[in-house]
Design an enzyme around this catalytic site. Sequence first.
Site, PDB file in Angstrom:
ATOM      1  N   GLY A  34      31.730 116.992 -33.585  1.00  0.00           N
ATOM      2  CA  GLY A  34      33.140 117.022 -33.161  1.00  0.00           C
ATOM      3  C   GLY A  34      33.290 118.107 -32.120  1.00  0.00           C
ATOM      4  CE  LYS A  58      34.449 120.125 -36.203  1.00  0.00           C
ATOM      5  NZ  LYS A  58      35.565 119.424 -35.534  1.00  0.00           N
ATOM      6  CG  ASP A 152      39.118 114.899 -28.157  1.00  0.00           C
ATOM      7  OD1 ASP A 152      38.112 115.307 -28.763  1.00  0.00           O
ATOM      8  OD2 ASP A 152      39.059 114.123 -27.192  1.00  0.00           O
TER       9      ASP A 152
HETATM   10  N1  LIG Z   1      36.160 112.779 -36.132  1.00  0.00           N
HETATM   11  C1  LIG Z   1      35.289 113.118 -35.548  1.00  0.00           C
HETATM   12  C2  LIG Z   1      34.177 113.572 -34.825  1.00  0.00           C
HETATM   13  C3  LIG Z   1      33.370 114.445 -35.719  1.00  0.00           C
HETATM   14  N2  LIG Z   1      32.966 113.705 -36.886  1.00  0.00           N
HETATM   15  C4  LIG Z   1      33.618 113.584 -38.054  1.00  0.00           C
HETATM   16  C5  LIG Z   1      32.861 112.806 -38.882  1.00  0.00           C
HETATM   17  C6  LIG Z   1      33.163 112.365 -40.239  1.00  0.00           C
HETATM   18  N3  LIG Z   1      32.458 111.297 -40.676  1.00  0.00           N
HETATM   19  C7  LIG Z   1      32.708 110.786 -41.906  1.00  0.00           C
HETATM   20  N4  LIG Z   1      32.000 109.705 -42.341  1.00  0.00           N
HETATM   21  C8  LIG Z   1      30.962 109.021 -41.715  1.00  0.00           C
HETATM   22  C9  LIG Z   1      30.507 109.331 -40.421  1.00  0.00           C
HETATM   23  C10 LIG Z   1      29.454 108.642 -39.858  1.00  0.00           C
HETATM   24  C11 LIG Z   1      28.839 107.606 -40.545  1.00  0.00           C
HETATM   25  C12 LIG Z   1      27.712 106.899 -39.844  1.00  0.00           C
HETATM   26  C13 LIG Z   1      26.363 107.450 -40.240  1.00  0.00           C
HETATM   27  C14 LIG Z   1      25.269 106.768 -39.421  1.00  0.00           C
HETATM   28  N5  LIG Z   1      25.381 105.335 -39.416  1.00  0.00           N
HETATM   29  C15 LIG Z   1      26.667 104.799 -39.079  1.00  0.00           C
HETATM   30  C16 LIG Z   1      27.807 105.419 -39.886  1.00  0.00           C
HETATM   31  C17 LIG Z   1      29.297 107.279 -41.828  1.00  0.00           C
HETATM   32  C18 LIG Z   1      30.357 107.971 -42.403  1.00  0.00           C
HETATM   33  N6  LIG Z   1      33.645 111.308 -42.742  1.00  0.00           N
HETATM   34  C19 LIG Z   1      34.349 112.378 -42.308  1.00  0.00           C
HETATM   35  C20 LIG Z   1      34.141 112.946 -41.059  1.00  0.00           C
HETATM   36  C21 LIG Z   1      35.073 114.126 -40.876  1.00  0.00           C
HETATM   37  C22 LIG Z   1      35.890 114.103 -42.156  1.00  0.00           C
HETATM   38  N7  LIG Z   1      35.339 113.048 -42.973  1.00  0.00           N
HETATM   39  C23 LIG Z   1      31.741 112.433 -38.147  1.00  0.00           C
HETATM   40  N8  LIG Z   1      31.828 113.016 -36.934  1.00  0.00           N
END
Ligand SMILES: N#CCCn1cc(-c2nc(Nc3ccc(C4CCNCC4)cc3)nc3c2CCN3)cn1
Length: 267
Positions: A34, A58, A152
């Site tokens: 992020g 994070k 953003d």
């Molecule tokens: N926004 C923004 C930008 C920053 N960022 C936040 C998250 C985030 N991801 C998830 N869940 C999530 C993420 C990726 C997968 C992929 C894994 C690889 N294959 C495909 C699926 C699956 C589940 N849950 C969250 C967050 C923040 C709070 N809860 C990820 N990047």
Amino acid sequence: PLPDRDRALDPSHQQDQSVYEERHLRYISPLGKGNFGSVELCRYDPLGDNTGELIAVKKLQPNKQSNLEDFQKEINTIRSLHCDYIVKYRGVCYSMGRLSMSLVMEYLPHGSLIGYLEKNRQHVNNRRMLLFASQICKGLEYLQSMRYVHRDLAARNILVASDTLVKIADFGLTKIIPFDKEYYRVTHPGESPIFWYAPESITESKFSHKSDVWSFGVVLHELFSYCEHNCNPKRIYSMMTTCWGYSAEERPTFSTLGDQIETSIQD
Ligand SMILES: N#CCCn1cc(-c2nc(Nc3ccc(C4CCNCC4)cc3)nc3c2CCN3)cn1
């Protein structure tokens, strides 16, 4: 040291459930990057028997130009938001030695909206897109009611909780509009790709609820460019173009957009 840290360590106080102890955090896999940080999937497993909950953690990327102060602002922002369409704050985790901290949030299993659409494009239809658009719009209406400007907004920062629920995430660039102004002027130009930026954000570094409306229009385009063009509801396309009014005043409010999306859903 922060008061939370004292409270959590003080045995006389009920353990503050919003403080996660690093020793019970089990790293599982990377989730994404992020603003100012990387997000990891962890299991918080105090019993040590793998029955703990999955959480998204994070971590502040120390090498980035960001600093702990910006991160603390992001934590205070997400902690103050209570809305079904905004990713939930769970707590913080202090790493004593390194005197750094991590933000603990609910884990959304389906990842970003962009990834979800790429993976599920064949069975996500117009109705589902309109439902997602309506939820994002409601989340933005709530943000505006709290005088926050996201700055953003993009499909990469919308997360998918289930096949029928999406949430706004990544408040690393979010700012509060001062009470006596309609916009926020940033001193340093942001790092985000300008494709989602309103003209005044590019030319004058000005951000407002109306620049979030411009970005919402781009998110609508990202959403609806995933289904066959022929099924693209005409009304949605004209709605997008109203979000791209060159001057901020020409653009609709989120409540107007919400009504128009609801009308499209009824059709
Ligand atoms: N926004 C923004 C930008 C920053 N960022 C936040 C998250 C985030 N991801 C998830 N869940 C999530 C993420 C990726 C997968 C992929 C894994 C690889 N294959 C495909 C699926 C699956 C589940 N849950 C969250 C967050 C923040 C709070 N809860 C990820 N990047």
